[in-house]
Design an enzyme around this catalytic site. Structure first.
Site, PDB file in Angstrom:
ATOM      1  N   SER A 206       0.908  -1.177   0.039  1.00  0.00           N
ATOM      2  CA  SER A 206      -0.110  -0.269  -0.109  1.00  0.00           C
ATOM      3  C   SER A 206       0.853   1.252  -0.001  1.00  0.00           C
ATOM      4  CB  SER A 206      -0.968  -0.016   1.097  1.00  0.00           C
ATOM      5  OG  SER A 206      -0.053   0.276   2.496  1.00  0.00           O
ATOM      6  N   ARG A 210       0.155   3.598  -3.132  1.00  0.00           N
ATOM      7  CA  ARG A 210      -0.509   4.879  -2.940  1.00  0.00           C
ATOM      8  C   ARG A 210       0.387   5.998  -3.503  1.00  0.00           C
ATOM      9  NH1 ARG A 210       0.177   4.879   2.067  1.00  0.00           N
ATOM     10  NH2 ARG A 210      -1.685   4.144   2.679  1.00  0.00           N
ATOM     11  N   ASN A 214      -0.991   7.898  -7.008  1.00  0.00           N
ATOM     12  CA  ASN A 214      -1.041   9.422  -7.141  1.00  0.00           C
ATOM     13  C   ASN A 214      -0.245  10.197  -7.930  1.00  0.00           C
ATOM     14  OD1 ASN A 214      -3.177  10.913  -5.018  1.00  0.00           O
ATOM     15  ND2 ASN A 214      -1.976   8.889  -3.988  1.00  0.00           N
TER      16      ASN A 214
END
Lengths: 286, 156
Positions: A206, A210, A214
């Site tokens: 994660s 993440r 983004n």
């Protein structure tokens, strides 16, 4: 427009392809290397380490001199990172705070490459004979997993160092289900191990995805905004609507750039804070 | 979206970067910062202390000054008292001296007057004898009548 379709596809594809030593056809192939990611990672690492090292040398050369300019900025950053670390971690491990500073600055610089106009460096590279150039290391899965796996290794290393191998395994197998009966505990431990392993492995995954998601999405928006006028080429400047599109593109790119400036900072911050939290958890006994 | 050697290179670069930051950047920035913080704290404490001391010294100087002023007042008072005393003494001495002189002069005068009276009495006696002898045409035996003459003279 029909003729422009392959051009759009080509353009996007061009921006998504790394500069490699050879084409990679399988998902994992450790004989292939992305020169662009490595180059920009090392370049930004040298930029960060070099500039901070100069400040460090000047700061430690004389403690009586008044800090100014870049030194003040660096000291502010160091102080801020230090307070972030102290909020979460109360131990004495000398690695965590420098690690947090490194992560924040390096990831921020990675992300900041996103704000360099999307075609500028690839075109310069193209003029130098490079077929592809991806300038943002955090839009490379290797780049983000390189960070998160290093953090993951540190997590496991400190877990075992602080709690012992037994303690670490106990943490994996005796939570969340625990019973007194040892025979009943065995099947429960298997369940625990499954649950805890997922939790453990989810952390680096994660953490990496993440950041990757983004920044990759941000870059994609810049590429798509660049497409607004690309399909028309210079012919677009002959019409009123062509100029309108150009202005729209400039305005949207500016707005997205401002917004993205926020995103890259927040993502670098999140990566840093989560790293501190994970390492602090690795030091804690449950 | 491929995983390749870049991953390992990235991890190695990251590890070196962490080591470098930990060794050469972090302690060399935070250390001097903490040192400076300590110095500033010390400086502020010293300034506070200095201010306190200044205040104390001012109060001390004020009290010493007041004491000195008081003592000066006492000294001036004393001096004035001494001066007036001396003046008083001088005045009384002068008065006494004057009185003494006046008394001596009066005594002298009285003495002179008494002496003059005595002489006058004797001369009046002699003149009276002479006048009487002329009147009587005979000599009065001054010796024989001395007692009488003296009595007479004493009556003058």
């Amino acid at each position: 427009m029909a003729a422009a379709e392959p051009q759009i596809g080509e353009y996007i594809e061009h921006h998504l392809t790394f500069l490699t030593n050879k084409p990679q056809n399988t998902l994992v192939n450790f004989t292939v290397i992305n020169y662009d990611t490595v180059f920009f990672s090392v370049l930004l690492a040298v930029l960060f380490a070099g500039s901070f090292y100069l400040v460090a040398r000047r700061a430690s050369a004389s403690t009586t001199s008044v800090p100014r300019g870049f030194q003040s900025f660096v000291e502010m950053l160091v102080d801020w990172v230090d307070s972030q670390v102290k909020d979460v971690y109360h131990g004495t491990n000398p690695l965590i705070a420098p690690l947090a500073l490194t992560i924040f600055c390096w990831v921020y610089l990675f992300n900041f490459m996103d704000l360099v106009p999307v075609d500028l460096l690839p075109d310069i590279g193209g003029a130098m004979g490079l077929a592809h150039l991806k300038v943002v290391p955090t839009t490379d899965l290797n780049g983000v997993f390189g960070l998160s796996l290093t953090v993951f290794i540190l997590m496991i290393f400190y877990s075992i160092k602080m709690k012992g191998l037994r303690g670490f395994l106990a943490e994996l197998t005796l939570h969340p289900f625990r019973v007194k009966n040892i025979f009943a505990q065995i099947p429960l431990s298997i369940v625990n191990l499954l649950l805890e392993s997922v939790t453990l492995i989810a952390r680096p995954v994660s953490l990496a995805l993440r950041l990757f998601g983004n920044i990759f999405a941000g870059e994609m928006i810049f590429v798509l905004l660049a497409l607004l006028t690309l399909v028309h080429g210079y012919a677009g400047l002959e019409t009123f609507s062509g100029w309108g599109l150009l202005l729209l593109q400039a305005g949207l790119t500016f707005l997205w750039g401002v917004f993205h400036l926020l995103i890259i900072t927040i993502q670098a911050f999140i990566f840093m804070v989560l790293t501190i939290v994970y390492l602090a958890m690795a030091h804690e006994h449950h | 979206m491929h995983i390749n050697l870049t991953l390992l290179v990235q991890m190695a670069v990251f590890a070196v970067l962490i080591w470098f930051t930990m060794k050469f950047v972090w302690p060399m920035i935070l250390g001097p910062m903490q040192e400076r913080e300590r110095r500033i704290a010390q400086g502020l404490a010293a300034a506070n202390k200095g201010e306190e001391e200044l205040k104390d010294a001012r109060a001390g100087a004020e009290s010493i000054l007041g004491e000195a002023r008081e003592r000066a007042g006492v000294i001036v008072d004393q001096a004035q008292r001494n001066a007036s005393e001396i003046l008083e003494q001088a005045r009384s001495a002068a008065t006494q001296e004057g009185q003494r002189l006046v008394a001596a002069a009066q005594q002298q005068i009285e003495l002179d007057a008494a002496r003059a009276k005595e002489q006058l009495r004797q001369q009046v006696g002699a003149i009276a004898v002479a006048a009487a002898s002329k009147l009587l045409e005979r000599e009065i035996d001054a010796r024989a009548h001395e007692a009488l003459l003296n009595e007479f003279a004493a009556q003058l």
